[in-house]
Design an enzyme around this catalytic site. Structure first.
Site, PDB file in Angstrom:
ATOM      1  N   HIS A 102       6.807 -27.095  -0.917  1.00  0.00           N
ATOM      2  CA  HIS A 102       6.192 -28.216  -1.631  1.00  0.00           C
ATOM      3  C   HIS A 102       5.127 -27.742  -2.611  1.00  0.00           C
ATOM      4  O   HIS A 102       4.298 -28.516  -3.063  1.00  0.00           O
ATOM      5  CB  HIS A 102       5.591 -29.211  -0.621  1.00  0.00           C
ATOM      6  CG  HIS A 102       6.653 -29.810   0.248  1.00  0.00           C
ATOM      7  ND1 HIS A 102       7.186 -31.059   0.034  1.00  0.00           N
ATOM      8  CD2 HIS A 102       7.319 -29.293   1.312  1.00  0.00           C
ATOM      9  CE1 HIS A 102       8.122 -31.295   0.940  1.00  0.00           C
ATOM     10  NE2 HIS A 102       8.215 -30.235   1.733  1.00  0.00           N
TER      11      HIS A 102
ATOM     12  N   LYS B 248     -13.403   2.004  -2.947  1.00  0.00           N
ATOM     13  CA  LYS B 248     -14.434   2.253  -1.917  1.00  0.00           C
ATOM     14  C   LYS B 248     -15.542   3.129  -2.485  1.00  0.00           C
ATOM     15  O   LYS B 248     -16.726   2.864  -2.278  1.00  0.00           O
ATOM     16  CB  LYS B 248     -13.814   2.961  -0.704  1.00  0.00           C
ATOM     17  CG  LYS B 248     -12.954   2.080   0.176  1.00  0.00           C
ATOM     18  CD  LYS B 248     -12.593   2.881   1.422  1.00  0.00           C
ATOM     19  CE  LYS B 248     -11.539   2.232   2.255  1.00  0.00           C
ATOM     20  NZ  LYS B 248     -11.052   3.110   3.324  1.00  0.00           N
TER      21      LYS B 248
ATOM     22  N   GLU C 213       0.826  -1.206   0.000  1.00  0.00           N
ATOM     23  CA  GLU C 213       0.000   0.000   0.000  1.00  0.00           C
ATOM     24  C   GLU C 213       0.863   1.259   0.000  1.00  0.00           C
ATOM     25  O   GLU C 213       0.422   2.317  -0.415  1.00  0.00           O
ATOM     26  CB  GLU C 213      -0.946   0.008   1.214  1.00  0.00           C
ATOM     27  CG  GLU C 213      -2.405  -0.023   0.801  1.00  0.00           C
ATOM     28  CD  GLU C 213      -3.389   0.044   1.962  1.00  0.00           C
ATOM     29  OE1 GLU C 213      -2.981   0.112   3.137  1.00  0.00           O
ATOM     30  OE2 GLU C 213      -4.597   0.030   1.683  1.00  0.00           O
TER      31      GLU C 213
HETATM   32  O1  PA5 Z   1      -3.233   1.544   6.009  1.00  0.00           O
HETATM   33  C1  PA5 Z   1      -4.323   2.044   5.832  1.00  0.00           C
HETATM   34  O2  PA5 Z   1      -4.499   3.274   5.830  1.00  0.00           O
HETATM   35  C2  PA5 Z   1      -5.546   1.179   5.645  1.00  0.00           C
HETATM   36  O3  PA5 Z   1      -5.210  -0.158   5.650  1.00  0.00           O
HETATM   37  C3  PA5 Z   1      -6.551   1.448   6.760  1.00  0.00           C
HETATM   38  O4  PA5 Z   1      -5.962   1.164   7.996  1.00  0.00           O
HETATM   39  C4  PA5 Z   1      -7.802   0.601   6.573  1.00  0.00           C
HETATM   40  O5  PA5 Z   1      -8.364   0.864   5.304  1.00  0.00           O
HETATM   41  C5  PA5 Z   1      -8.825   0.885   7.644  1.00  0.00           C
HETATM   42  O6  PA5 Z   1      -9.134   2.238   7.687  1.00  0.00           O
HETATM   43  P1  PA5 Z   1      -9.883   2.870   8.915  1.00  0.00           P
HETATM   44  O7  PA5 Z   1      -8.970   2.783  10.096  1.00  0.00           O
HETATM   45  O8  PA5 Z   1     -10.148   4.285   8.519  1.00  0.00           O
HETATM   46  O9  PA5 Z   1     -11.149   2.098   9.127  1.00  0.00           O
END
Ligand code: PA5
Length: 421
Positions: free
Chosen positions: A290, A399, A269
């Site tokens: 394996h 989203k 990410e």
């Molecule tokens: O690293 C990130 O920003 C994401 O993985 C968020 O943690 C995840 O989408 C959850 O978001 P939130 O804490 O706003 O629910």
């Protein structure tokens, strides 16, 4: 921690240049000039009052219940889950920590509702934005289960970790007077495990959070160790430039699989944007030797390996006669060490670039160091690729698309209702 990048097999000049770039990226992260880099300073400037409050709250939860259900997804829950699984139970744990809201699977939620009904339970919802769909759904359903069971007492068993100032979860927290902690403003989800986000569930699960933070602090204060993270980041980006675009994050310890998942999210990410980045995948050996082991050795040569190893293991076993004369009398650890050496030899002979990260022992202190190492490496890697380590525009787009579909569906079903998620 020992970080060995001597088997990456890229031209020395290229690597040297990348390492020097990585050093400046490290300085940039440490300078505090970039937004969203609060996590860099968490271990060295931790708020002792807040840590005491976390420890106190964790004790209260342990006293009150046998089960803490943590609702969250991605950066909001993966870190705590990773450390809890890595360290396992010491047998003295009073409260089980279970995670919910990581998928849209009704069966999993039903099982969690049943568990809440069967056991003395508390609920902790973690969401920085407060608007994540999976979290919203799981929290809603599990909150209902808590209210059915505890009636007016439910609010005393619900904990929130969210933005300190805004969002629907903060508003609900104020309305119902839930005990709550703030997600630091300048720390994003995937870099938040050493903040309130990870520390409360970890403390409830019996992890020594002072030791965990201590490990990260020792790392953060040690220039050599931070430089190791820069070298690792430089090696991986250099490998990417030489066509090795898949990183296998490997461990021989199945309890480290979720840690791999955490590191995978952190790296992917942070750097996977603008057509750039290395695709991280997780392998657990010996199981995956394996299966994809064959591909690693003789398939399309796009993979490099990052192996996390521990010198000592917690639990060992002497192999009995029933195993066969060729192995009887040896310990599992001895056999395991031979397999590690064998795998490394075979993979190096096959020309797979290899990075090893070796820790003495799997403790909370060691996990703190590993977390900080990967966080620094992820930030540096993204900066080397000249992308923003702290946003996730692709995730935001999916989203929005999903919410648009939901709005469409709601309008079809109840055209007179204009609902906003
Ligand atoms: O690293 C990130 O920003 C994401 O993985 C968020 O943690 C995840 O989408 C959850 O978001 P939130 O804490 O706003 O629910």
């Amino acid at each position: 921690m020992k970080v060995d990048i001597s088997h990456v097999g890229v031209p020395e000049n290229d690597l040297a240049k990348k390492i020097s770039g990585a050093e400046s990226a490290l300085n940039t992260l440490q300078s505090g000039q970039l937004p969203m880099t609060g996590w860099v300073r968490i271990p060295t400037r931790s708020d002792q009052e807040e840590i005491k409050r976390i420890a106190r709250t964790a004790k209260e939860i342990q006293k009150k219940c046998e089960l803490l259900v943590v609702v969250g997804i991605g950066g909001s829950s993966l870190g705590a889950k990773a450390v809890l699984e890595a360290l396992g139970s010491d047998g003295k744990k009073k409260t089980d920590v279970r995670f919910a809201g990581e998928t849209l699977d009704p069966a999993d939620l039903r099982t969690t509702v049943d568990e809440i009904q069967a056991k003395e339970s508390c609920l902790c919802v973690i969401s920085k934005s407060g608007t994540t769909m999976e979290t919203q759904i799981a929290f809603g359903i599990l909150k209902e289960a808590m209210r059915e069971k505890y009636r007016n007492g439910a609010a005393d068993r619900i904990y929130t970790i969210t933005d300190g100032k805004q969002g629907i979860l903060r508003e609900e927290t104020i309305r119902h007077k839930y005990v709550s902690f703030d997600v630091p403003e300048d720390v994003g989800g995937r870099y938040s495990v050493l903040s309130t986000v990870g520390l409360l569930p970890l403390a409830v699960g019996g992890v020594d959070i002072t030791e965990l933070l201590g490990g990260a602090e020792v790392f953060a204060r040690d220039g050599e160790r931070c430089f190791d993270a820069a070298k690792y980041a430089a090696a991986r980006i250099c490998l990417g430039e030489h066509g090795k675009l898949v990183e296998a994050l490997e461990s021989f310890d199945p309890a480290m699989e979720t840690f791999g998942r955490w590191a995978q999210q952190l790296l992917a990410e942070s750097e996977g944007k603008e057509g750039k980045g290395i695709f991280p995948t997780i392998l657990t050996f010996t199981r995956d030797l394996h299966s994809v082991g064959q591909f690693l050795q003789e398939g399309t040569p796009v993979v490099f390996e990052t192996m996390v190893l521990f010198d000592k293991i917690g639990d060992d076993m002497i192999l009995p006669k029933a195993v066969g004369d060729n192995l009887a009398g040896l310990t599992m650890k001895q056999v395991g060490d031979c397999v590690v050496k064998g795998v490394i030899a075979a993979h190096l002979n096959a020309g797979i670039p290899l990075i090893t990260i070796t820790m003495p022992k799997k403790t909370a202190f060691a996990m703190g160091q590993l977390i900080y190492f990967f966080e620094l490496a992820a930030g540096i890697s993204a900066l080397l690729l000249e992308v923003d380590p702290f946003n996730q525009p692709g995730v935001e787009r999916y989203k929005q698309e999903a919410w648009a579909e939901i709005k469409k569906l709601l309008l079809e079903q109840t055209p007179d209702l204009a609902r906003t998620p």
